[in-house]
Write a protein that holds these residues in place. Structure first.
Motif, PDB file in Angstrom:
ATOM      1  N   SER A  59     -30.884  23.926  15.377  1.00 20.19           N
ATOM      2  CA  SER A  59     -29.734  23.604  16.244  1.00 20.19           C
ATOM      3  C   SER A  59     -28.519  24.446  15.848  1.00 20.19           C
ATOM      4  O   SER A  59     -27.774  24.912  16.718  1.00 20.19           O
TER       5      SER A  59
ATOM      6  N   ARG B  18     -24.865  28.960  17.167  1.00 16.80           N
ATOM      7  CA  ARG B  18     -24.328  30.287  16.826  1.00 16.80           C
ATOM      8  C   ARG B  18     -24.674  31.315  17.900  1.00 16.80           C
ATOM      9  O   ARG B  18     -23.861  32.178  18.211  1.00 16.80           O
TER      10      ARG B  18
ATOM     11  N   GLU C 240     -17.478  19.686  11.099  1.00 14.77           N
ATOM     12  CA  GLU C 240     -17.812  18.422  11.775  1.00 14.77           C
ATOM     13  C   GLU C 240     -19.059  18.608  12.636  1.00 14.77           C
ATOM     14  O   GLU C 240     -19.424  19.736  12.973  1.00 14.77           O
TER      15      GLU C 240
ATOM     16  N   GLY D 200     -32.121  21.123  11.161  1.00 17.21           N
ATOM     17  CA  GLY D 200     -30.731  20.774  11.494  1.00 17.21           C
ATOM     18  C   GLY D 200     -30.619  19.744  12.602  1.00 17.21           C
ATOM     19  O   GLY D 200     -29.521  19.352  12.981  1.00 17.21           O
TER      20      GLY D 200
HETATM   21  P1  AMP Z   1     -26.390  24.445  10.295  1.00 19.13           P
HETATM   22  O1  AMP Z   1     -26.658  25.871  10.629  1.00 19.13           O
HETATM   23  O2  AMP Z   1     -27.588  23.567  10.496  1.00 19.13           O
HETATM   24  O3  AMP Z   1     -25.755  24.278   8.939  1.00 19.13           O
HETATM   25  O4  AMP Z   1     -25.304  23.932  11.364  1.00 19.13           O
HETATM   26  C1  AMP Z   1     -24.022  24.509  11.442  1.00 19.13           C
HETATM   27  C2  AMP Z   1     -23.077  23.606  12.201  1.00 19.13           C
HETATM   28  O5  AMP Z   1     -23.555  23.443  13.547  1.00 19.13           O
HETATM   29  C3  AMP Z   1     -22.965  22.182  11.675  1.00 19.13           C
HETATM   30  O6  AMP Z   1     -22.048  22.082  10.606  1.00 19.13           O
HETATM   31  C4  AMP Z   1     -22.474  21.450  12.924  1.00 19.13           C
HETATM   32  O7  AMP Z   1     -21.115  21.716  13.183  1.00 19.13           O
HETATM   33  C5  AMP Z   1     -23.304  22.124  14.010  1.00 19.13           C
HETATM   34  N1  AMP Z   1     -24.611  21.442  14.192  1.00 19.13           N
HETATM   35  C6  AMP Z   1     -25.839  21.941  13.911  1.00 19.13           C
HETATM   36  N2  AMP Z   1     -26.788  21.050  14.186  1.00 19.13           N
HETATM   37  C7  AMP Z   1     -26.162  19.941  14.648  1.00 19.13           C
HETATM   38  C8  AMP Z   1     -26.601  18.659  15.070  1.00 19.13           C
HETATM   39  N3  AMP Z   1     -27.904  18.319  15.075  1.00 19.13           N
HETATM   40  N4  AMP Z   1     -25.663  17.772  15.479  1.00 19.13           N
HETATM   41  C9  AMP Z   1     -24.358  18.094  15.492  1.00 19.13           C
HETATM   42  N5  AMP Z   1     -23.863  19.267  15.069  1.00 19.13           N
HETATM   43  C10 AMP Z   1     -24.756  20.191  14.655  1.00 19.13           C
END
Ligand code: AMP
Length: 221
Positions: free
Chosen positions: A35, A40, A61, A89
Motif C-alpha cells: 500500500s 508513492r 499518519e 503495509g
Molecule cells: P510504508 O511504505 O508501508 O511504510 O507506508 C508509508 C506511508 O503510507 C505510511 O506511513 C502511511 O502514511 C501510508 N500508508 C501505507 N499503507 C497504509 C495503510 N494500510 N493505511 C493507511 N496509511 C497507509
C-alpha cells in the motif's frame, strides 16, 4: 482452479516487511502488493489520491481507511493477483482487516498466513534513519546493506534518496502510530491461529529462511 493464496506481512515500520515481501512473492510466485508503494506511485504520478495521501504520509499518519481500502481492493482485483498476493503495509487498522476479509472473500480466498516480523523499537529507529531508496524500488541501508558507492544505486548508477518520512522527526510518529493503530492486529490474527512470529533482527537471508520455514509448516504453502 486452485484457491488464491494471500499472505499478510505484519510488523512495525522498519521491520523489513517490504524486503521480505518482495523475496517471498518471487519465491512463491505471488504478486507483491504494498500500500505504501501504491501511495508513492500516486504521488509520483501527481494524482488526486497522491496529493491526499502526501498530506498524511509526510506527517507519519495513516491515510484514511476508506481511500486506502478502495485503492487496495482495486489492486487486488487485477489479473496479476489471480493466484494471490503478498500484502505489505495493509491492513494497518482493525477496520482495514475487516475490509480485507470481505475483499478476499469476494475473490474466492482468505488470509492464509500472517508472518509477524518483530524488531525492538530502538533497532527500528536506526534502520529507518539509515535507509536509502533507489528510484526503481531497490532498498539499501547505510550500515546493514550498503551500496558499493555511497548514495549510488549498484544496478543502474542513479542517485539514491532518503524517503521524506524516514527523516528523524517523522520516524518516531510512525512507530507510535503503529503501536496505537496497527499492533492490535497481532492479537487479532493470533486469535485466528494465523500468526507466525519471526525474529526480524537477523540478516535478510536468515529472516527469509525463517519465514519460509514457518509458513510451509503452518499453512502448507
Ligand atoms: P510504508 O511504505 O508501508 O511504510 O507506508 C508509508 C506511508 O503510507 C505510511 O506511513 C502511511 O502514511 C501510508 N500508508 C501505507 N499503507 C497504509 C495503510 N494500510 N493505511 C493507511 N496509511 C497507509
Amino acid at each position: 482452479m486452485a484457491k488464491p493464496t494471500y499472505i499478510v506481512m505484519l510488523g512495525p515500520p522498519g521491520a523489513g516487511k517490504g524486503t521480505q515481501a518482495k523475496v517471498l512473492a518471487k519465491k512463491l510466485n505471488l504478486t507483491h502488493v504494498s500500500s505504501g508503494d501504491l501511495f508513492r506511485e500516486n504521488l509520483n504520478n501527481k494524482t488526486e489520491l497522491g496529493r491526499l495521501a502526501q498530506s498524511y504520509m509526510s506527517k507519519g499518519e495513516l491515510v484514511p481507511d476508506d481511500v486506502t481500502i478502495a485503492m487496495v481492493e482495486e489492486r487486488l482485483s487485477r489479473t496479476d493477483c489471480v493466484g494471490g498476493a503478498v500484502l505489505d503495509g495493509f491492513p494497518r487498522t482493525p477496520a482495514q482487516a475487516g475490509a480485507l476479509d470481505a475483499i478476499l472473500n469476494g475473490l474466492g480466498g482468505e488470509v492464509n498466513i500472517v508472518p509477524y516480523i518483530s524488531v525492538p523499537a530502538k533497532v527500528l529507529v536506526d534502520r529507518l534513519g539509515g535507509r536509502w531508496m533507489s528510484h526503481s524500488g531497490r532498498v539499501y541501508h547505510a550500515l546493514n546493506n550498503p551500496p558499493k558507492v555511497k548514495w549510488i544505486d549498484d544496478v543502474d548508477g542513479s542517485p539514491l534518496y532518503q524517503r521524506e518520512d524516514d527523516k528523524p522527526e517523522t520516524v518516531q510518529r510512525r512507530i507510535d502510530v503503529y503501536l496505537e493503530q496497527t499492533s492490535p492486529l497481532i492479537e487479532h490474527y493470533r486469535s485466528l491461529g494465523l500468526l507466525v512470529e519471526i525474529d526480524g533482527t537477523d540478516d535478510i537471508e536468515s529472516v527469509t529462511a525463517d519465514i519460509l520455514e514457518a509458513i510451509t509448516g503452518a499453512a502448507g504453502l
